[in-house]
Design an enzyme around this catalytic site. Structure first.
Site, short mmCIF file in Angstrom:
data_model
loop_
_atom_site.label_atom_id
_atom_site.label_comp_id
_atom_site.label_asym_id
_atom_site.label_seq_id
_atom_site.Cartn_x
_atom_site.Cartn_y
_atom_site.Cartn_z
N TYR A 1 -5.69 -20.23 20.96
CA TYR A 1 -5.74 -19.03 21.70
C TYR A 1 -5.68 -18.76 23.21
CZ TYR A 1 -10.69 -19.68 22.87
OH TYR A 1 -11.76 -20.27 23.41
N CYS A 2 -5.17 -17.79 23.64
CA CYS A 2 -5.41 -17.57 25.35
C CYS A 2 -6.18 -16.47 25.07
CB CYS A 2 -3.88 -17.34 25.79
SG CYS A 2 -3.08 -15.88 25.11
N PHE A 3 -6.09 -15.58 26.41
CA PHE A 3 -6.94 -14.58 26.77
C PHE A 3 -6.97 -13.36 25.78
CE2 PHE A 3 -8.51 -10.57 29.26
CZ PHE A 3 -9.95 -11.09 29.42
#
Length: 367
Positions: free
Chosen positions: A94-96
């Site tokens: 995941y990222c932000f």
């Protein structure tokens, strides 16, 4: 590409391994238990791309990002992601916000390493919102009871024996008092909230709908109890744990002197005892104003003598002097006032075995 995963409940209930592709500066501010940070960009790279985005737009920022993460740098990062993916075939990335960064990592893994790896839809922000809502829902939907009592009665020990306890001090890695700092430091406030939320989620999934918490102030060291939970804690019933002064002194001696000293030595080696001594003296200094000058000086003299004897012989007997003085003259009067103030909420009081029996029966009957 695998579909985005948005079953956040499943992710946390099953401890799905996760790769956080945000920059280190974002990760340090807050992450989820057990997550590994394998960023797409370093802090400096992220800053440069962000500046470019603001000044020249998304496409220019994407071009710059690909220039910064290319060649050997790109190969090394893909290798790290591939190693994680192969070691954790049930994992996620995941990222932000579940946007461009995680899309790029996912695409490069597919193109360069031949690995289809799922990502979290909505990213960190969506999972964080889910966990905050988890605590807020528990605060309003669950039956709560607080465990109170004088300093040193062993409230943490009682909580450890209850399957429906929420250990705020454990999540905060702090004992909750002026002397509560541990050798290993505290998590960020976000990490504290996330750890607590996952504990709540797992216990509710196991069918627990009544929780026992220690009667804490809003701040547990540097960690703040989530406001919806703290506000509810001010309204719910209490159980008061009692014990003799002698046993309380011995318990504090064990926890705050013997165990804490061993913890400092374990973490810091040869410097451990000096740092432990500094921590004790500093903790007493933190309540200097509330103690008053004369009383602070008297207790400080006792503590310094006790530390001197401990350093030279290993004996800890003299520590009982400042511990008993602090209980009698400082902590106990405060707790007497608190008990009187909260007296209408106290539904049971007793020593350890009686309190354990009462709380166990209370959970069995559902309140």
């Amino acid at each position: 590409m695998p579909n985005d995963i948005t079953d956040y409940r499943d992710i946390f209930l099953n401890d799905r391994p996760m790769m956080d592709t945000r920059a280190p500066v974002e990760f340090v501010k807050g992450a989820f238990p057990g997550v590994v940070n394998l960023p797409l960009m370093t802090d400096i790279e992220r800053q440069r791309v962000g500046t470019c985005y603001k000044q020249q737009g998304q496409q220019a920022a994407i071009v710059l990002g690909h220039q910064l993460v290319s060649g050997e740098t790109k190969a090394q990062r893909i290798q790290a992601w591939a190693d994680f993916a192969r070691s954790h075939p049930d994992g996620l990335l995941y990222c932000f916000r579940g946007g461009l960064r995680s899309q790029i990592v996912q695409q490069w893994l597919k193109d360069e390493a031949g690995i289809d790896y799922p990502r979290v839809g909505g990213g960190y922000k969506a999972m964080r919102t889910f966990l905050l809502e988890t605590v807020e829902q528990a605060a309003t939907q669950c039956d709560l009871v607080l465990l109170g009592g004088m300093t040193g009665t062993g409230k943490t020990e009682v909580l450890a024996q209850l399957p429906n306890a929420l250990d705020l001090e454990g999540c905060a890695n702090h004992r909750g008092s002026s002397f509560g700092k541990r050798a290993t430091g505290q998590p960020s406030n976000i990490d504290f909230e996330n750890l607590l939320a996952v504990d709540v989620l797992k216990k509710r999934a196991a069918g627990i709908e009544q929780f026992v918490l220690e009667d804490e102030s809003r701040m547990v060291g540097s960690c703040a109890v989530p406001l919806p939970l703290y506000q509810r804690m001010q309204q719910v019933p209490m159980v008061w744990l009692e014990d003799s002064l002698e046993r309380r002194v011995e318990r504090i001696l064990q926890d705050y002197v013997i165990n804490l000293c061993a913890e400092f030595i374990n973490v810091h080696g040869d410097e451990g005892f000096a740092l432990f001594s500094e921590r004790l003296l500093s903790s007493l200094g933190n309540i200097h104003r509330r103690l008053g000058g004369d009383r602070h000086r008297r207790l400080m003299d006792i503590m310094e003598a006790a530390l001197g004897e401990q350093a030279s012989t290993g004996a800890v007997d003299l520590h009982r002097g400042w511990i008993e003085g602090l209980l009698r003259e400082y902590y106990d009067p405060m707790y007497v006032f608190q008990r009187e103030k909260k007296g209408g909420r106290i539904e049971f009081a007793g020593e350890r075995l009686a309190v354990l029996e009462y709380l166990t029966e209370r959970a069995a009957r559902g309140g």
